[in-house]
Design an enzyme around this catalytic site. Structure first.
Site, mmCIF file in Angstrom:
data_model
loop_
_atom_site.group_PDB
_atom_site.id
_atom_site.type_symbol
_atom_site.label_atom_id
_atom_site.label_comp_id
_atom_site.label_asym_id
_atom_site.label_seq_id
_atom_site.Cartn_x
_atom_site.Cartn_y
_atom_site.Cartn_z
ATOM 1 N N VAL A 159 -2.764 5.929 0.274
ATOM 2 C CA VAL A 159 -3.158 7.012 1.205
ATOM 3 C C VAL A 159 -2.406 7.916 0.674
ATOM 4 O O VAL A 159 -1.643 8.003 0.432
ATOM 5 C CB VAL A 159 -2.975 6.172 2.531
ATOM 6 C CG1 VAL A 159 -2.822 6.874 3.872
ATOM 7 C CG2 VAL A 159 -3.136 4.673 2.932
ATOM 8 N N MET B 227 0.849 -1.221 -0.163
ATOM 9 C CA MET B 227 0.078 0.013 -0.147
ATOM 10 C C MET B 227 0.816 1.320 0.060
ATOM 11 O O MET B 227 1.662 1.752 0.664
ATOM 12 C CB MET B 227 -0.649 -0.177 1.605
ATOM 13 C CG MET B 227 -1.522 1.838 1.786
ATOM 14 S SD MET B 227 -2.599 1.691 3.318
ATOM 15 C CE MET B 227 -2.315 0.010 3.942
ATOM 16 N N PRO B 228 0.590 2.084 -0.822
ATOM 17 C CA PRO B 228 1.535 3.449 -1.656
ATOM 18 C C PRO B 228 1.207 4.553 -0.798
ATOM 19 O O PRO B 228 0.022 4.171 -0.128
ATOM 20 C CB PRO B 228 1.545 3.867 -2.578
ATOM 21 C CG PRO B 228 0.827 2.657 -3.507
ATOM 22 C CD PRO B 228 0.145 2.206 -2.439
ATOM 23 N N GLU B 229 1.843 5.138 0.858
ATOM 24 C CA GLU B 229 1.669 5.900 1.333
ATOM 25 C C GLU B 229 2.030 7.261 1.079
ATOM 26 O O GLU B 229 3.291 7.482 1.149
ATOM 27 C CB GLU B 229 1.856 5.681 2.992
ATOM 28 C CG GLU B 229 0.884 4.932 3.366
ATOM 29 C CD GLU B 229 0.738 4.697 5.039
ATOM 30 O OE1 GLU B 229 1.034 5.796 5.704
ATOM 31 O OE2 GLU B 229 0.571 3.753 5.715
#
Length: 67
Positions: free
Chosen positions: A40, A1-3
């Site tokens: 996110v 999940m890239p933030e």
């Protein structure tokens, strides 16, 4: 999940910030192949008096630009 965290001076509208976050999300979907639901994004805003560039606060820079 890239933030992704975006740090910027305050002053943009909620609509501008939402548009930016949508564009960033789409860039990650396109370039990283992730689902939009996995992205996110957080915006950290600072008052203009708390940001400095070139030895002048953003308040000072804005005042100088108006002259």
């Amino acid at each position: 999940m890239p933030e992704i965290t975006v740090s910027m001076a305050e002053g943009r509208t909620d609509e501008q910030k939402a548009g930016m976050m949508r564009d960033i999300t789409q860039a990650l979907v396109k370039n990283l192949g992730v689902d939009a639901d996995a992205v996110v994004i957080q915006i950290n805003e600072a008052p203009l008096r708390h940001k400095m560039k070139g030895g002048k606060t953003f308040v000072e820079r804005a005042a100088a630009a108006k002259k």
